[in-house]
Scaffold this motif. Structure first.
Motif, PDB file in Angstrom:
ATOM      1  N   ASN A  26      20.756  -8.827  11.757  1.00  0.00           N
ATOM      2  CA  ASN A  26      20.104  -9.928  12.089  1.00  0.00           C
ATOM      3  C   ASN A  26      19.087  -8.849  12.990  1.00  0.00           C
ATOM      4  OD1 ASN A  26      19.728 -13.005  11.126  1.00  0.00           O
ATOM      5  ND2 ASN A  26      22.071 -12.250  11.151  1.00  0.00           N
ATOM      6  N   PRO A  59      28.193 -11.490   1.668  1.00  0.00           N
ATOM      7  CA  PRO A  59      27.066 -12.506   2.287  1.00  0.00           C
ATOM      8  C   PRO A  59      26.253 -11.973   3.538  1.00  0.00           C
ATOM      9  CG  PRO A  59      28.791 -13.887   1.475  1.00  0.00           C
ATOM     10  CD  PRO A  59      29.353 -12.401   1.324  1.00  0.00           C
ATOM     11  N   SER A  60      27.082 -11.245   4.370  1.00  0.00           N
ATOM     12  CA  SER A  60      26.528 -10.778   5.615  1.00  0.00           C
ATOM     13  C   SER A  60      25.343  -9.910   5.255  1.00  0.00           C
ATOM     14  CB  SER A  60      27.444 -10.138   6.643  1.00  0.00           C
ATOM     15  OG  SER A  60      28.037  -9.220   5.889  1.00  0.00           O
ATOM     16  N   ASN A  61      25.291  -9.314   4.315  1.00  0.00           N
ATOM     17  CA  ASN A  61      24.256  -8.489   4.018  1.00  0.00           C
ATOM     18  C   ASN A  61      23.173  -8.866   3.073  1.00  0.00           C
ATOM     19  OD1 ASN A  61      22.868  -5.917   4.229  1.00  0.00           O
ATOM     20  ND2 ASN A  61      23.660  -4.969   2.502  1.00  0.00           N
ATOM     21  N   VAL A  62      23.218 -10.297   2.887  1.00  0.00           N
ATOM     22  CA  VAL A  62      22.342 -11.036   2.069  1.00  0.00           C
ATOM     23  C   VAL A  62      21.680 -12.002   2.954  1.00  0.00           C
ATOM     24  CG1 VAL A  62      22.010 -12.354  -0.111  1.00  0.00           C
ATOM     25  CG2 VAL A  62      23.836 -10.585   0.016  1.00  0.00           C
ATOM     26  N   TYR A  63      22.434 -12.828   3.493  1.00  0.00           N
ATOM     27  CA  TYR A  63      21.806 -14.071   4.097  1.00  0.00           C
ATOM     28  C   TYR A  63      20.635 -13.841   5.212  1.00  0.00           C
ATOM     29  CZ  TYR A  63      25.254 -17.076   1.800  1.00  0.00           C
ATOM     30  OH  TYR A  63      25.734 -17.566   0.764  1.00  0.00           O
ATOM     31  N   PRO A  64      21.035 -12.694   6.152  1.00  0.00           N
ATOM     32  CA  PRO A  64      19.839 -12.462   7.112  1.00  0.00           C
ATOM     33  C   PRO A  64      18.491 -11.963   6.395  1.00  0.00           C
ATOM     34  CG  PRO A  64      21.841 -11.199   7.505  1.00  0.00           C
ATOM     35  CD  PRO A  64      22.128 -11.795   6.188  1.00  0.00           C
ATOM     36  N   SER A 105      27.159  -8.653  11.156  1.00  0.00           N
ATOM     37  CA  SER A 105      25.902  -9.878  10.665  1.00  0.00           C
ATOM     38  C   SER A 105      25.132  -9.948  12.024  1.00  0.00           C
ATOM     39  CB  SER A 105      26.595 -11.255  10.679  1.00  0.00           C
ATOM     40  OG  SER A 105      27.403 -11.453   9.582  1.00  0.00           O
ATOM     41  N   MET A 139      17.563 -13.265   3.216  1.00  0.00           N
ATOM     42  CA  MET A 139      17.204 -14.413   2.430  1.00  0.00           C
ATOM     43  C   MET A 139      16.450 -15.276   3.565  1.00  0.00           C
ATOM     44  SD  MET A 139      20.265 -15.434  -0.421  1.00  0.00           S
ATOM     45  CE  MET A 139      19.306 -16.823  -0.838  1.00  0.00           C
ATOM     46  N   ASN A 140      17.003 -15.269   4.850  1.00  0.00           N
ATOM     47  CA  ASN A 140      16.276 -16.095   5.787  1.00  0.00           C
ATOM     48  C   ASN A 140      15.056 -15.875   6.350  1.00  0.00           C
ATOM     49  OD1 ASN A 140      16.998 -18.462   7.755  1.00  0.00           O
ATOM     50  ND2 ASN A 140      17.099 -16.741   9.372  1.00  0.00           N
ATOM     51  N   GLN A 154      12.617 -16.089   3.886  1.00  0.00           N
ATOM     52  CA  GLN A 154      11.931 -16.600   2.993  1.00  0.00           C
ATOM     53  C   GLN A 154      10.822 -17.372   3.907  1.00  0.00           C
ATOM     54  OE1 GLN A 154      14.662 -18.639   0.754  1.00  0.00           O
ATOM     55  NE2 GLN A 154      14.808 -16.722  -0.923  1.00  0.00           N
TER      56      GLN A 154
END
Length: 381
Positions: A86, A108-113, A82, A115-116, A118
């Motif tokens: 980032n 999620p570790s390859n999604v949320y950074p 993660s 999506m963040n 936005q």
């Protein structure tokens, strides 16, 4: 090294069948010895070992570079996957309207950074999947004129679907996209060559198939991508002048050392150093053949027992992960644990992940235990 000798390096094998390497892997005797040595030095003989430890840090990067098919100046040690992702998400010069494509079955570790981003006007386009699998056509359909980056896992964390990285790399080059890979479910089990595959950025943690423990990972950044990334700043991202700290010269190293922020996780690096030493002693090709052979052996056994597999049986996309549908996943997991067999449940699917030190006898025992559970449990029609 014989399989029996290899298994002696993992003392848990005397009373535990561990098939959960896609979650957290055990530590080998060489890894534990390396950690103990570092603890002893810091505890008693070499407390201030910042400079003395540098050769181990450097050699660890060299071993990782060998694993990845690159040079050590392209590798930087990170705390985890993660963190590394980032670095990528935060380092690119994004503009409102930019888009990122990634599969809708990513961890999620390859999604949320991404999506963040936005709040900076960047949008994520999710590539559709079927049971954790997708096609090159699915990926290409998600690319728009505003897409700048495509990121995906080398191996999907539930389905075990191994991406055709060569084809994805060619697709990214054709559309002038940054190609990012989350390597944590593949590196250490399967071979890859980041430079030959055209990967721009790879993030990976050490606690799964690399068997190096938690809190240690790394990134790979290509020469092509590096000038596009603004690195975070610490105090080890550039040359240190121990006599002139107050000069505050914000100069970054010309290679991947620019992503080093501060004091390193020495215990984690020592663990990675030892784990990579064992991996290369065994040989990456042998490790891959062993992982794929064991996973296929288990998959065939589960198929004979009548369980539907989540993912695909296509050998072109095979990995060390085998997941099945089961009407009582938690009860089955408890049944296995009571018999000294460790697997996991993800999204109500039972996931098995053997690696190279496991044996066919362990898989036979696992299949027998699953079969026994079916005899004593009423399964829905």
């Amino acid at each position: 090294m014989t399989l029996d000798a290899l298994r002696q390096l993992f003392p848990h094998t005397t009373d535990l069948i561990y098939l959960n390497h896609a979650a957290v892997a055990p530590l080998s005797r060489p890894v534990v010895a390396a950690i103990d040595q570092q603890v002893e030095e810091r505890h008693r003989t070499h407390i201030d070992n910042f400079t003395a430890f540098q050769p181990i840090w450097d050699e660890t990067k060299a071993r990782l570079a060998r694993t990845l098919g690159t040079t050590d100046d392209r590798v930087a040690v990170m705390p985890n996957t993660s963190w590394a992702l980032n670095v990528l998400a935060g380092g690119l010069d994004w503009h409102p309207g930019d888009r990122i494509a990634l599969p809708a079955c990513e961890f999620p570790s390859n999604v949320y950074p991404f999506m963040n981003l936005q709040h900076r006007g960047v949008e994520v386009d999710f590539i559709p999947h079927t049971d954790g699998t997708f096609t090159l056509r699915d990926m290409e359909a998600a690319i728009t004129p505003r897409t700048r980056l495509l990121t995906l896992s080398y191996v999907q964390f539930i389905s075990g679907f191994r991406a055709d990285l060569a084809a994805v790399g060619a697709l990214c080059r054709a559309h002038d996209l940054v190609f990012s890979v989350d390597g944590i479910q593949g590196v250490g089990a399967l071979q890859l060559d980041v430079e030959a595959l055209g990967i721009d950025f790879l993030a990976c943690g050490g606690h799964k198939w690399l068997m190096a423990g938690q809190g240690i990972g790394f990134l790979y950044c290509s020469e092509r991508l590096q000038p596009q990334l603004q690195p975070p700043a610490g105090w080890l991202h550039g040359p240190v002048d121990w006599e002139r700290f107050f000069d505050y010269d914000l100069t970054f190293f010309p290679d991947a050392r620019r992503f080093d922020l501060g004091t390193a996780n020495q215990l984690g690096i020592a663990a990675m150093h030892a784990a990579q030493g064992l991996y290369h002693e065994l040989g990456p090709a042998w490790c891959e053949e062993r992982v794929l052979s064991l996973a296929q052996y288990l998959a065939r056994g589960l198929d004979r027992l009548g369980f539907a597999r989540y993912g695909t049986a296509d050998p072109a996309h095979a990995s060390g992960i085998v997941a099945i549908h089961h009407p009582e996943p938690d009860a089955l997991l408890d049944h296995l644990r009571a018999r000294g067999i460790v697997a996991s449940v993800r999204n109500r699917l039972v996931r098995f992940a053997p690696t190279w030190y496991n044996s066919e006898a362990e898989l036979d025992a696992t299949l027998e235990a699953i079969k026994a559970f079916g005899r004593v449990t009423i399964l829905p029609a």
